[in-house]
Design a protein around this motif. Structure first.
Motif, PDB file in Angstrom:
ATOM      1  N   ILE A  19       0.814  -1.219   0.000  1.00 53.73           N
ATOM      2  CA  ILE A  19       0.000   0.000   0.000  1.00 53.73           C
ATOM      3  C   ILE A  19       0.838   1.256   0.000  1.00 53.73           C
ATOM      4  O   ILE A  19       0.336   2.329  -0.318  1.00 53.73           O
ATOM      5  CB  ILE A  19      -0.967   0.019   1.213  1.00 53.73           C
ATOM      6  N   GLY A  23       1.485   8.546   3.448  1.00 55.45           N
ATOM      7  CA  GLY A  23       0.746   9.770   3.751  1.00 55.45           C
ATOM      8  C   GLY A  23       0.206  10.398   2.487  1.00 55.45           C
ATOM      9  O   GLY A  23       0.776  11.322   1.932  1.00 55.45           O
ATOM     10  N   ALA A  24      -0.897   9.870   2.028  1.00 59.73           N
ATOM     11  CA  ALA A  24      -1.437  10.338   0.737  1.00 59.73           C
ATOM     12  C   ALA A  24      -1.706  11.834   0.761  1.00 59.73           C
ATOM     13  O   ALA A  24      -2.186  12.385   1.732  1.00 59.73           O
ATOM     14  CB  ALA A  24      -2.727   9.595   0.444  1.00 59.73           C
ATOM     15  N   PHE A  26      -3.850  14.796  -0.619  1.00 63.54           N
ATOM     16  CA  PHE A  26      -5.103  15.023  -1.326  1.00 63.54           C
ATOM     17  C   PHE A  26      -5.098  16.471  -1.789  1.00 63.54           C
ATOM     18  O   PHE A  26      -5.641  17.361  -1.155  1.00 63.54           O
ATOM     19  CB  PHE A  26      -6.274  14.712  -0.393  1.00 63.54           C
ATOM     20  N   GLN A 205     -19.881   6.340  -8.892  1.00 61.51           N
ATOM     21  CA  GLN A 205     -18.762   7.103  -8.332  1.00 61.51           C
ATOM     22  C   GLN A 205     -18.955   8.609  -8.458  1.00 61.51           C
ATOM     23  O   GLN A 205     -19.089   9.291  -7.457  1.00 61.51           O
ATOM     24  CB  GLN A 205     -17.445   6.715  -9.017  1.00 61.51           C
ATOM     25  N   ALA A 239     -15.394  12.445   4.850  1.00 62.12           N
ATOM     26  CA  ALA A 239     -14.652  12.905   3.670  1.00 62.12           C
ATOM     27  C   ALA A 239     -14.534  14.432   3.686  1.00 62.12           C
ATOM     28  O   ALA A 239     -13.500  14.986   3.323  1.00 62.12           O
ATOM     29  CB  ALA A 239     -15.343  12.441   2.393  1.00 62.12           C
ATOM     30  N   ASN A 242     -12.061  15.400   6.255  1.00 60.98           N
ATOM     31  CA  ASN A 242     -10.723  15.007   5.790  1.00 60.98           C
ATOM     32  C   ASN A 242     -10.263  15.873   4.615  1.00 60.98           C
ATOM     33  O   ASN A 242      -9.277  15.562   3.974  1.00 60.98           O
ATOM     34  CB  ASN A 242     -10.742  13.527   5.374  1.00 60.98           C
ATOM     35  N   GLU A 244     -11.480  16.122   1.703  1.00 64.29           N
ATOM     36  CA  GLU A 244     -11.596  15.497   0.386  1.00 64.29           C
ATOM     37  C   GLU A 244     -12.773  16.079  -0.377  1.00 64.29           C
ATOM     38  O   GLU A 244     -12.981  15.745  -1.541  1.00 64.29           O
ATOM     39  CB  GLU A 244     -11.773  13.982   0.531  1.00 64.29           C
TER      40      GLU A 244
ATOM     41  N   HIS B 116     -14.262  -3.542  -9.492  1.00 66.78           N
ATOM     42  CA  HIS B 116     -14.189  -3.095  -8.094  1.00 66.78           C
ATOM     43  C   HIS B 116     -14.713  -4.188  -7.156  1.00 66.78           C
ATOM     44  O   HIS B 116     -14.159  -4.428  -6.088  1.00 66.78           O
ATOM     45  CB  HIS B 116     -15.018  -1.823  -7.895  1.00 66.78           C
ATOM     46  N   TRP B 180      -3.658   8.124   6.350  1.00 68.48           N
ATOM     47  CA  TRP B 180      -2.952   7.199   5.457  1.00 68.48           C
ATOM     48  C   TRP B 180      -3.793   6.855   4.221  1.00 68.48           C
ATOM     49  O   TRP B 180      -3.251   6.523   3.178  1.00 68.48           O
ATOM     50  CB  TRP B 180      -2.626   5.890   6.195  1.00 68.48           C
ATOM     51  N   PHE B 181      -5.078   6.859   4.412  1.00 64.10           N
ATOM     52  CA  PHE B 181      -5.972   6.436   3.317  1.00 64.10           C
ATOM     53  C   PHE B 181      -7.064   7.478   3.129  1.00 64.10           C
ATOM     54  O   PHE B 181      -7.481   8.117   4.092  1.00 64.10           O
ATOM     55  CB  PHE B 181      -6.627   5.088   3.644  1.00 64.10           C
ATOM     56  N   PRO B 182      -7.555   7.623   1.902  1.00 61.54           N
ATOM     57  CA  PRO B 182      -8.667   8.554   1.692  1.00 61.54           C
ATOM     58  C   PRO B 182      -9.984   7.943   2.167  1.00 61.54           C
ATOM     59  O   PRO B 182     -10.102   6.715   2.266  1.00 61.54           O
ATOM     60  CB  PRO B 182      -8.674   8.741   0.173  1.00 61.54           C
ATOM     61  N   VAL B 183     -10.940   8.805   2.466  1.00 60.57           N
ATOM     62  CA  VAL B 183     -12.273   8.310   2.848  1.00 60.57           C
ATOM     63  C   VAL B 183     -13.018   7.860   1.595  1.00 60.57           C
ATOM     64  O   VAL B 183     -13.727   6.853   1.601  1.00 60.57           O
ATOM     65  CB  VAL B 183     -13.064   9.423   3.581  1.00 60.57           C
ATOM     66  N   ILE B 184     -12.855   8.615   0.506  1.00 56.74           N
ATOM     67  CA  ILE B 184     -13.555   8.274  -0.738  1.00 56.74           C
ATOM     68  C   ILE B 184     -12.770   7.186  -1.456  1.00 56.74           C
ATOM     69  O   ILE B 184     -11.620   7.386  -1.846  1.00 56.74           O
ATOM     70  CB  ILE B 184     -13.722   9.516  -1.629  1.00 56.74           C
ATOM     71  N   GLY B 186     -13.464   5.144  -4.282  1.00 58.60           N
ATOM     72  CA  GLY B 186     -13.554   4.745  -5.694  1.00 58.60           C
ATOM     73  C   GLY B 186     -12.236   5.023  -6.399  1.00 58.60           C
ATOM     74  O   GLY B 186     -11.798   6.165  -6.471  1.00 58.60           O
ATOM     75  N   ALA B 187     -11.594   3.976  -6.907  1.00 60.26           N
ATOM     76  CA  ALA B 187     -10.262   4.152  -7.492  1.00 60.26           C
ATOM     77  C   ALA B 187     -10.332   4.231  -9.006  1.00 60.26           C
ATOM     78  O   ALA B 187     -11.307   3.814  -9.625  1.00 60.26           O
ATOM     79  CB  ALA B 187      -9.375   2.986  -7.076  1.00 60.26           C
ATOM     80  N   LEU B 196      -4.912  -0.354  -5.352  1.00 57.70           N
ATOM     81  CA  LEU B 196      -4.467  -1.147  -4.209  1.00 57.70           C
ATOM     82  C   LEU B 196      -4.576  -0.318  -2.927  1.00 57.70           C
ATOM     83  O   LEU B 196      -5.018  -0.805  -1.886  1.00 57.70           O
ATOM     84  CB  LEU B 196      -3.018  -1.579  -4.453  1.00 57.70           C
ATOM     85  N   HIS B 197      -4.191   0.933  -3.048  1.00 61.71           N
ATOM     86  CA  HIS B 197      -4.219   1.833  -1.890  1.00 61.71           C
ATOM     87  C   HIS B 197      -5.629   1.956  -1.326  1.00 61.71           C
ATOM     88  O   HIS B 197      -5.853   1.856  -0.126  1.00 61.71           O
ATOM     89  CB  HIS B 197      -3.692   3.198  -2.354  1.00 61.71           C
ATOM     90  N   VAL B 200      -7.291  -1.185   0.676  1.00 60.71           N
ATOM     91  CA  VAL B 200      -6.809  -1.705   1.962  1.00 60.71           C
ATOM     92  C   VAL B 200      -7.882  -1.678   3.057  1.00 60.71           C
ATOM     93  O   VAL B 200      -8.209  -2.719   3.638  1.00 60.71           O
ATOM     94  CB  VAL B 200      -5.555  -0.922   2.414  1.00 60.71           C
ATOM     95  N   PHE B 279     -17.306   2.793   2.492  1.00 62.72           N
ATOM     96  CA  PHE B 279     -16.026   3.228   1.929  1.00 62.72           C
ATOM     97  C   PHE B 279     -16.181   3.920   0.574  1.00 62.72           C
ATOM     98  O   PHE B 279     -15.185   4.170  -0.108  1.00 62.72           O
ATOM     99  CB  PHE B 279     -15.072   2.035   1.811  1.00 62.72           C
TER     100      PHE B 279
END
Lengths: 519, 332
Positions: A19, A23-24, A26, A205, A239, A242, A244, B116, B180-184, B186-187, B196-197, B200, B279
């Motif tokens: 992964i 620290g992504a 945004f 989406q 979101a 965060n 986003e 997905h 570490w990860f986004p809330v949204i 949809g990749a 992959l990110h 998780v 998610f």
């Protein structure tokens, strides 16, 4: 044993390395990210855009001949949009609109002409191609006088001719060539003249929009809009927190408003139109064919309590069977006050000294169900036991239109002129289970003559007097019991500047215009 | 020495490649009547459920005239028999038509979200197996010890936590707190790193439930297997303990584990809707719920065909694995 430990450690390391825990970032650019409470958009042909999620986005892509001033829903503030000017005949039945020149459609579909306007309004007025066809019944003919002039002739006067030509519902203008070329796929590939054009829809989406560089009011300052479908309230809020999302569909709930206002750099916008919730009582069926029981219902409801439950900032008491602020609204109608003791006395007088049980079908949608449960408790205090039959929302809509529930809780906002609300909910022609049905669940028709006379009146004062009289008649007959009006709520980052003051929006979401920007 | 020699898959496992191919073809053909029966049931059920798709599409201000016009356009005014035969014949030819609501091709809608769903299902299955099987074995080997009690308590906790609770906790910790990860979630399907990110957290949320279930099944299957005579015989012959556990014990305990995994994968395919909602991931589950809410008959029917087909494939793979694990199944 060591093998098992090694396997566990190995899997953990594999996941961690895959992964890239870095620290992504945004990043926030000139893309406006909007979170909406929905699974997906439905139909983006504006004449079929009936749900909130569709209405909000359609308003960013299309224009009408005229428009509500951005941030306002006041019909007195309607201003030119695709039409730069217009005039009407002395009898108010013939209207001529002069179009702006050089207005370009999205995607190279060329310049807007009178032909597009004629096509769009005819489409909006046809049942097979529009969900709003009924609004255009009064139009006798629409024709192109020349390439940039359109003439509309009415059969009879209507309260707001400009209203049906605004950037709302059927008033949006589409590209004739695009509709003909794209056929049934136009609902997901719409072409308008608005500040933003649809780039693509990724099912489940998002809908991605791009700025329309040739927009006639100037190129938008925001380059893209990412309209994300996030049905879970909790996830959407996370979101937003965060960072986003820049703009988030909110909940008309005081706790939510207070909590969101506490998020740093956040502004909560509460705006019109308010959705008026009414308990419609079927005056043709027992037990509500007895006016004393309808009056008991009216006395049993305590609107102040309902407002406290929903929230002072996001709701207000209903004062009539037409929402406040609509042209023609009148609070001088003799609305019965909360008085449980009087309600009990009326029930006893009607032959129910030990109270009465009423079975009602209701939707499972949480906001509507919560409110009805509070009403249920209020009715209990007055000796009315409400037996709620909770069904799924689409089932609710079908069953209430079959008269299967003697009382119907219905919450709605309409074009802000009393005529629309009164006609759809309380005119005899709109009674459910008739060929001309809309949403008259009470089956009341006592104010038909006032509603009809007001519609065609050319004297604004007379019109207001007739609408006030209609409201008085309907309230005194207790065709329905108004509850509360719930306002719209959105949260935004404080760097999002709409470019106008948001007091109201007929598209049920903030308009994003060429002047909107992310500071 | 193993009591059950490991089969060489292509050769002896199914008595040769042609035998296996024959088996697969027979199973697929046997699935056709099941598929038709399911489609018929779906066709009937979606029409029995109250709620008019035309009313949902046109909204609450629609007149009966507009509703009637749309019903004609959608073909809903035809007789049920006509609708049924047109649906069945089209479905058998692989044409699922277009969504009543969006007008988009159902195949395209499904193709857009299926990767997905498969990502999440496969990743959760791998997570469940990779965590559940070793922990289950470890617990069985330490019966009533600290590890066993801990595994039992944790697996019970894992089973008790619905995804919408564990998912929100994960988002609060790993998205809001540590970022570490986004809330949204949809990749972009073309961006494998992003894919992959964003996989998780949902994988952990969904995989934990599966891991808990597999832990318990593995533990009890291993306990039963380790008590068998052939284990005692193997140990008496001096086979190393690790080999006894992993080859003799686990191999014989694998049938119930594979059964559970197979069943669970089938459930995951359609029931991961809560994970998808929490998610913000696209997926089959979300489409099914959306289609049901909107009374999108054609979409529901198309989804059911695809879902049925996936279940048939999963069951087929499970059956093939039985033969690989236990030659007696193959012989039968």
């Amino acid at each position: 044993m060591r093998g098992i430990r090694a396997a566990l450690l190995g899997s953990a390391l594999a996941v961690a390395s895959a992964i890239g825990l870095n620290g992504a970032a945004f990043a926030q650019g000139q893309t406006l990210r909007v979170g909406m409470a929905a699974q997906d958009v439905g139909r983006l042909d504006p004449h079929f855009a009936v749900s909130t999620i569709d209405r909000v986005v359609v308003a960013w892509m299309f224009n009408g001949l005229v428009r509500f001033k951005p941030g306002s829903i006041n019909p007195a503030e309607i201003e030119p949009d695709l039409a730069e000017r217009w005039e009407s005949s002395a009898d108010g039945k013939t209207w001529t609109f002069h179009l702006r020149r050089g207005v370009q459609f999205h995607g190279g579909f060329g310049e807007l002409t009178a032909e597009d306007v004629v096509f769009s309004l005819r489409k909006a007025g046809t049942a097979a191609t529009s969900a709003f066809a009924a609004d255009y019944r009064a139009i006798e003919s629409i024709e192109a006088v020349d390439s940039h002039t359109v003439r509309i002739v009415l059969r009879e006067n209507i309260p707001s001719m400009l209203g049906i030509l605004t950037n709302y519902s059927g008033g949006y203008i589409v590209s004739k060539r695009a509709v003909e070329q794209r056929g049934d796929t136009f609902v997901r590939n719409p072409v308008g003249t608005g500040p933003f054009a649809l780039d693509r829809v990724t099912p489940n989406q998002s809908a991605e929009l791009v700025a329309h560089a040739q927009y006639f009011r100037g190129a938008p300052q925001i380059g893209r809009i990412s309209y994300r479908f996030i049905p879970s309230d909790a996830s959407r809020d996370l979101a937003f927190q965060n960072r986003e999302l820049d703009l988030n569909y909110g909940r008309a709930d005081q706790t939510w408003v207070n909590r969101t206002r506490a998020v740093p750099n956040t502004v909560v916008d509460v705006f019109e139109p308010g959705e008026l919730a009414i308990i419609n009582l079927n005056t043709q069926q027992p037990p509500f064919n007895d006016i004393r029981i309808r009056q008991a219902m009216a006395h049993a409801v305590n609107r102040a309590e309902l407002v406290r439950f929903r929230g002072q900032d996001v709701s207000r008491e209903g004062q009539s069977l037409v929402p406040r602020g609509y042209l023609g609204f009148s609070a001088d109608n003799g609305l019965l006050p909360a008085d449980p003791a009087r309600a009990r006395a009326l029930l006893a007088e009607a032959g129910h000294p030990n109270g009465i049980t009423i079975r009602a079908i209701h939707t499972q949608l949480p906001e509507m169900l919560n409110m009805m449960q509070v009403v249920q408790q209020q009715l209990r205090r007055a000796g009315i036991t409400l037996d709620l039959q909770v069904v799924e929302h689409a089932t609710f809509h079908q069953q209430i239109r079959q008269d299967l529930s003697p009382m119907v809780y219905y919450s709605a906002a309409r074009f802000p002129v009393a005529d629309i609300y009164l006609t759809q909910f309380f005119h005899g022609r709109s009674r459910v289970r008739t060929p001309t049905a809309v949403t008259n669940f009470s089956h009341c028709d006592q104010a038909d003559s006032q509603i009809d006379a007001a519609r065609v009146s050319t004297d604004p004062e007379e019109q207001k007097r007739l609408w006030a009289e209609a409201q008085r008649i309907l309230v005194q007959n207790v065709c329905g019991v108004p509850l509360i009006e719930t306002l719209l709520v959105f949260a935004r980052r404080d760097n999002l500047d709409y470019g106008y003051e948001l007091k109201g929006s007929m598209s049920l979401g903030p308009l994003i215009t060429e002047a909107s920007r992310l500071r | 020495m193993a009591l059950f020699p490991l089969p060489r898959f292509a050769g002896e496992g199914w008595g040769g490649g042609s035998a296996m191919t024959g088996f697969v073809i027979r199973r697929l053909l046997a699935a056709v009547p099941t598929l038709i029966a399911v489609l018929t049931l779906v066709f009937i059920i979606v029409r029995i459920v109250p709620g008019d798709p035309a009313l949902v599409i046109l909204g609450d201000q629609a007149t009966p005239e507009a509703i009637a016009a749309l019903r004609t356009r959608l073909g809903l005014d035809r007789s049920l028999w006509a609708q049924y035969f047109s649906f069945i014949t089209s479905a058998l030819m692989g044409d699922f038509g277009v969504s009543m609501v969006t007008g988009r091709s159902i195949t395209a809608e499904v193709a857009a979200v299926l990767p997905h769903t498969l990502d999440l299902t496969i990743a959760s299955m791998i997570f469940g197996v990779v965590v559940g099987v070793p922990v289950g074995i470890w617990a069985a080997l330490n019966r009533n010890g600290v590890v066993d009690v801990a595994a039992r308590v944790l697996s019970l906790l894992g089973l008790s936590f619905p995804v919408f609770v564990s998912g929100i906790f994960l988002l609060l910790a790993f998205s809001l707190h540590w970022r570490w990860f986004p809330v949204i979630g949809g990749a972009d399907l073309a961006d494998y790193g992003d894919r992959l990110h964003k996989l998780v957290l949902p994988t952990v949320a969904l995989g934990l439930i599966m891991a808990a279930y597999i832990t318990r099944v593995t533990r009890s299957a291993m306990l039963a297997s380790l008590g068998e005579d052939y284990i005692r015989t193997a140990r008496a012959k001096g086979v190393p303990w690790r080999r006894v556990v992993w080859v003799h014990g686990l191999r014989n305990a694998s049938i119930p584990i594979v059964t559970v995994v197979g069943l669970y994968v089938g459930i995951l395919l359609g029931n991961s809707v809560l994970t998808e909602i929490v998610f913000n991931r696209p997926g089959l589950g979300k489409i099914i719920v959306g289609a049901l809410n909107q009374r999108d008959y054609t979409m529901l029917q198309g989804l059911m065909v695809i879902y049925c087909f996936l279940i048939v494939v999963v069951n087929l793979i499970t059956d093939l694995l039985y033969g690989v694990i236990d030659p007696r199944v193959k012989a039968e």
